[in-house]
Design a protein around this motif. Structure first.
Motif, PDB file in Angstrom:
ATOM      1  N   GLY A  58      20.851 -46.539  56.955  1.00 19.00           N
ATOM      2  CA  GLY A  58      21.893 -45.637  56.475  1.00 19.00           C
ATOM      3  C   GLY A  58      21.427 -44.756  55.338  1.00 19.00           C
ATOM      4  O   GLY A  58      20.317 -44.912  54.795  1.00 19.00           O
ATOM      5  N   ASP A  59      22.301 -43.844  54.932  1.00 23.96           N
ATOM      6  CA  ASP A  59      21.945 -42.850  53.921  1.00 23.96           C
ATOM      7  C   ASP A  59      21.608 -43.485  52.581  1.00 23.96           C
ATOM      8  O   ASP A  59      20.774 -42.964  51.839  1.00 23.96           O
ATOM      9  N   ASN A  60      22.257 -44.577  52.246  1.00 26.56           N
ATOM     10  CA  ASN A  60      22.022 -45.229  50.956  1.00 26.56           C
ATOM     11  C   ASN A  60      21.145 -46.475  51.077  1.00 26.56           C
ATOM     12  O   ASN A  60      21.106 -47.301  50.167  1.00 26.56           O
ATOM     13  N   SER A  61      20.450 -46.605  52.200  1.00 21.44           N
ATOM     14  CA  SER A  61      19.585 -47.766  52.412  1.00 21.44           C
ATOM     15  C   SER A  61      18.322 -47.666  51.571  1.00 21.44           C
ATOM     16  O   SER A  61      17.927 -46.584  51.119  1.00 21.44           O
ATOM     17  N   ALA A  62      17.682 -48.809  51.388  1.00 22.29           N
ATOM     18  CA  ALA A  62      16.405 -48.826  50.677  1.00 22.29           C
ATOM     19  C   ALA A  62      15.366 -48.002  51.428  1.00 22.29           C
ATOM     20  O   ALA A  62      14.535 -47.309  50.823  1.00 22.29           O
ATOM     21  N   GLU A  63      15.416 -48.061  52.775  1.00 26.00           N
ATOM     22  CA  GLU A  63      14.443 -47.320  53.585  1.00 26.00           C
ATOM     23  C   GLU A  63      14.572 -45.818  53.369  1.00 26.00           C
ATOM     24  O   GLU A  63      13.569 -45.105  53.224  1.00 26.00           O
ATOM     25  N   ALA A  64      15.812 -45.311  53.344  1.00 24.79           N
ATOM     26  CA  ALA A  64      16.021 -43.876  53.144  1.00 24.79           C
ATOM     27  C   ALA A  64      15.594 -43.460  51.743  1.00 24.79           C
ATOM     28  O   ALA A  64      14.922 -42.427  51.565  1.00 24.79           O
ATOM     29  N   GLY A  65      15.973 -44.258  50.752  1.00 29.68           N
ATOM     30  CA  GLY A  65      15.575 -43.938  49.380  1.00 29.68           C
ATOM     31  C   GLY A  65      14.079 -43.947  49.213  1.00 29.68           C
ATOM     32  O   GLY A  65      13.497 -43.068  48.552  1.00 29.68           O
ATOM     33  N   PHE A  66      13.439 -44.931  49.821  1.00 30.89           N
ATOM     34  CA  PHE A  66      11.979 -45.016  49.748  1.00 30.89           C
ATOM     35  C   PHE A  66      11.327 -43.804  50.402  1.00 30.89           C
ATOM     36  O   PHE A  66      10.414 -43.201  49.828  1.00 30.89           O
ATOM     37  N   ALA A  67      11.776 -43.440  51.599  1.00 31.86           N
ATOM     38  CA  ALA A  67      11.169 -42.318  52.315  1.00 31.86           C
ATOM     39  C   ALA A  67      11.301 -41.023  51.508  1.00 31.86           C
ATOM     40  O   ALA A  67      10.369 -40.212  51.445  1.00 31.86           O
ATOM     41  N   ARG A 116      14.456 -37.658  59.826  1.00 33.88           N
ATOM     42  CA  ARG A 116      15.045 -36.846  60.897  1.00 33.88           C
ATOM     43  C   ARG A 116      15.543 -37.727  62.043  1.00 33.88           C
ATOM     44  O   ARG A 116      16.612 -37.494  62.603  1.00 33.88           O
ATOM     45  N   LEU A 117      14.762 -38.732  62.397  1.00 35.77           N
ATOM     46  CA  LEU A 117      15.175 -39.632  63.469  1.00 35.77           C
ATOM     47  C   LEU A 117      16.403 -40.453  63.085  1.00 35.77           C
ATOM     48  O   LEU A 117      17.207 -40.832  63.944  1.00 35.77           O
ATOM     49  N   TRP A 118      16.547 -40.725  61.787  1.00 39.42           N
ATOM     50  CA  TRP A 118      17.713 -41.467  61.316  1.00 39.42           C
ATOM     51  C   TRP A 118      18.915 -40.543  61.097  1.00 39.42           C
ATOM     52  O   TRP A 118      19.964 -40.999  60.644  1.00 39.42           O
ATOM     53  N   LYS A 119      18.732 -39.233  61.395  1.00 39.09           N
ATOM     54  CA  LYS A 119      19.802 -38.241  61.227  1.00 39.09           C
ATOM     55  C   LYS A 119      20.222 -38.121  59.764  1.00 39.09           C
ATOM     56  O   LYS A 119      21.404 -37.948  59.433  1.00 39.09           O
ATOM     57  N   LEU A 120      19.242 -38.199  58.862  1.00 44.03           N
ATOM     58  CA  LEU A 120      19.498 -38.117  57.424  1.00 44.03           C
ATOM     59  C   LEU A 120      18.835 -36.882  56.831  1.00 44.03           C
ATOM     60  O   LEU A 120      17.803 -36.418  57.327  1.00 44.03           O
ATOM     61  N   ASP A 121      19.410 -36.378  55.746  1.00 46.53           N
ATOM     62  CA  ASP A 121      18.832 -35.235  55.057  1.00 46.53           C
ATOM     63  C   ASP A 121      17.563 -35.653  54.311  1.00 46.53           C
ATOM     64  O   ASP A 121      17.432 -36.815  53.898  1.00 46.53           O
ATOM     65  N   PRO A 122      16.633 -34.707  54.116  1.00 43.82           N
ATOM     66  CA  PRO A 122      15.423 -35.021  53.353  1.00 43.82           C
ATOM     67  C   PRO A 122      15.729 -35.479  51.927  1.00 43.82           C
ATOM     68  O   PRO A 122      14.966 -36.242  51.334  1.00 43.82           O
ATOM     69  N   THR A 123      16.842 -34.990  51.366  1.00 45.82           N
ATOM     70  CA  THR A 123      17.271 -35.422  50.036  1.00 45.82           C
ATOM     71  C   THR A 123      18.672 -36.001  50.152  1.00 45.82           C
ATOM     72  O   THR A 123      19.506 -35.512  50.913  1.00 45.82           O
ATOM     73  N   GLY A 124      18.943 -37.057  49.410  1.00 38.88           N
ATOM     74  CA  GLY A 124      20.253 -37.679  49.443  1.00 38.88           C
ATOM     75  C   GLY A 124      21.029 -37.409  48.174  1.00 38.88           C
ATOM     76  O   GLY A 124      20.596 -36.644  47.308  1.00 38.88           O
ATOM     77  N   ASP A 125      22.182 -38.066  48.025  1.00 37.53           N
ATOM     78  CA  ASP A 125      23.013 -37.865  46.838  1.00 37.53           C
ATOM     79  C   ASP A 125      22.807 -38.961  45.796  1.00 37.53           C
ATOM     80  O   ASP A 125      23.472 -38.976  44.759  1.00 37.53           O
ATOM     81  N   GLN A 126      21.877 -39.877  46.065  1.00 32.74           N
ATOM     82  CA  GLN A 126      21.588 -40.940  45.113  1.00 32.74           C
ATOM     83  C   GLN A 126      20.495 -40.501  44.135  1.00 32.74           C
ATOM     84  O   GLN A 126      19.595 -39.739  44.494  1.00 32.74           O
ATOM     85  N   PRO A 127      20.539 -40.986  42.890  1.00 33.23           N
ATOM     86  CA  PRO A 127      19.474 -40.659  41.934  1.00 33.23           C
ATOM     87  C   PRO A 127      18.137 -41.228  42.406  1.00 33.23           C
ATOM     88  O   PRO A 127      18.091 -42.174  43.200  1.00 33.23           O
ATOM     89  N   LEU A 187       8.870 -53.318  50.148  1.00 36.85           N
ATOM     90  CA  LEU A 187       8.494 -54.541  50.852  1.00 36.85           C
ATOM     91  C   LEU A 187       9.450 -55.682  50.513  1.00 36.85           C
ATOM     92  O   LEU A 187       9.690 -56.569  51.334  1.00 36.85           O
ATOM     93  N   ASP A 188      10.017 -55.641  49.300  1.00 36.75           N
ATOM     94  CA  ASP A 188      10.999 -56.660  48.895  1.00 36.75           C
ATOM     95  C   ASP A 188      12.410 -56.335  49.397  1.00 36.75           C
ATOM     96  O   ASP A 188      13.151 -57.235  49.802  1.00 36.75           O
ATOM     97  N   GLU A 189      12.775 -55.059  49.376  1.00 38.18           N
ATOM     98  CA  GLU A 189      14.151 -54.662  49.634  1.00 38.18           C
ATOM     99  C   GLU A 189      14.411 -54.184  51.062  1.00 38.18           C
ATOM    100  O   GLU A 189      15.557 -54.159  51.518  1.00 38.18           O
ATOM    101  N   GLY A 190      13.364 -53.765  51.769  1.00 33.19           N
ATOM    102  CA  GLY A 190      13.535 -53.180  53.089  1.00 33.19           C
ATOM    103  C   GLY A 190      13.756 -54.200  54.186  1.00 33.19           C
ATOM    104  O   GLY A 190      13.433 -55.386  54.035  1.00 33.19           O
ATOM    105  N   HIS A 191      14.299 -53.721  55.319  1.00 32.80           N
ATOM    106  CA  HIS A 191      14.573 -54.584  56.470  1.00 32.80           C
ATOM    107  C   HIS A 191      14.010 -54.021  57.772  1.00 32.80           C
ATOM    108  O   HIS A 191      13.890 -54.760  58.745  1.00 32.80           O
ATOM    109  N   ASP A 192      13.694 -52.720  57.786  1.00 31.54           N
ATOM    110  CA  ASP A 192      13.186 -52.100  59.006  1.00 31.54           C
ATOM    111  C   ASP A 192      11.713 -52.493  59.203  1.00 31.54           C
ATOM    112  O   ASP A 192      10.866 -52.220  58.343  1.00 31.54           O
ATOM    113  N   ASP A 193      11.423 -53.123  60.333  1.00 31.61           N
ATOM    114  CA  ASP A 193      10.076 -53.651  60.565  1.00 31.61           C
ATOM    115  C   ASP A 193       9.000 -52.566  60.540  1.00 31.61           C
ATOM    116  O   ASP A 193       7.901 -52.785  60.012  1.00 31.61           O
TER     117      ASP A 193
END
Length: 222
Positions: A58-67, A116-127, A187-193
């Motif tokens: 999701g948009d506020n996931s650790a994976e999105a923030g990391f990317a 792009r595959l996750w249908k998310l913007d390159p930048t999010g609204d989180q700090p 590596l600690d917070e993510g879940h996507d293999d």
């Protein structure tokens, strides 16, 4: 190293001076590296396309923030790596810079493709760094862990010779230490293999880079 091939010059050819030859080689090398960076980016995009999309972060996931954050972090490493390849005096510094620029540009391609595959913007609204438990305390003057300040980038761009080589190594060591901390975070917070697999590869690469950077700095007496 392959010996250079000597060819006879035509009578009306103007010999190339030693300095001119080095300058031409440097310009050719820079163009070749620029092409390699573009290829690395395209390969990174292709690699990102292999990520399954059955379950999208999701948009506020650790994976999105990391990317998002690591793409920005990597972009500065690419900038400094290209500077090292072009301005560095020490051959090893030039090689390290070129390798970092091409490698991390490819990784940017992978991370942007994920978004792009996750249908998310390159930048999010989180700090920046909000996806890490200690993220808020890691951002200093708007910069993520290990990133060089604008003043440091300016100083690096204006430096030459050994001064440049030493400063580049010092800044890149700090940059990699910050990057590794961020990688340990996902590596600690993510879940996507697939994200975890790529992050582990990034961490391994940066740890190897760090060893080489530190050895080069010690050799140059920095």
């Amino acid at each position: 190293m392959t010996a250079p091939v000597t060819t006879a010059s035509a009578p009306d050819e103007t010999p190339v001076t030693a300095d001119g030859g080095r300058g031409a080689a440097r310009r050719f090398g820079t163009l070749a590296l620029a092409a390699a960076v573009v290829v690395g980016l395209l390969l990174g995009y292709a690699g990102g396309l292999l990520t399954p999309t059955v379950t999208r972060p999701g948009d506020n996931s650790a994976e999105a923030g990391f990317a998002r954050d690591m793409s920005t972090h990597h972009a500065q490493a690419v900038q400094m790596g290209l500077m090292a390849f072009q301005q560095g005096e020490d051959p090893e510094v030039r090689q390290i810079g070129g390798d970092i620029a091409t490698g991390q540009q490819g990784e940017i391609g992978t991370m942007q493709t994920w978004l792009r595959l996750w249908k998310l913007d390159p930048t999010g609204d989180q700090p920046a760094m909000a996806w890490m438990p200690d993220g808020a305390g890691l951002v200093k003057d708007g910069l993520m862990p290990g990133m060089a300040t604008p003043a440091e980038i300016t100083k690096l761009s204006q430096s030459r010779g050994r001064e440049f080589d030493v400063l580049f190594l010092q800044l890149m060591i700090r940059h990699h230490l910050g990057g590794i901390h961020m990688l340990e975070g996902i590596l600690d917070e993510g879940h996507d293999d697939d994200v975890l697999k790529v992050a582990q590869t990034m961490k391994n690469t940066q740890q190897t880079d760090l060893t080489n950077l530190q050895a080069a700095l010690k050799r140059l007496g920095g």
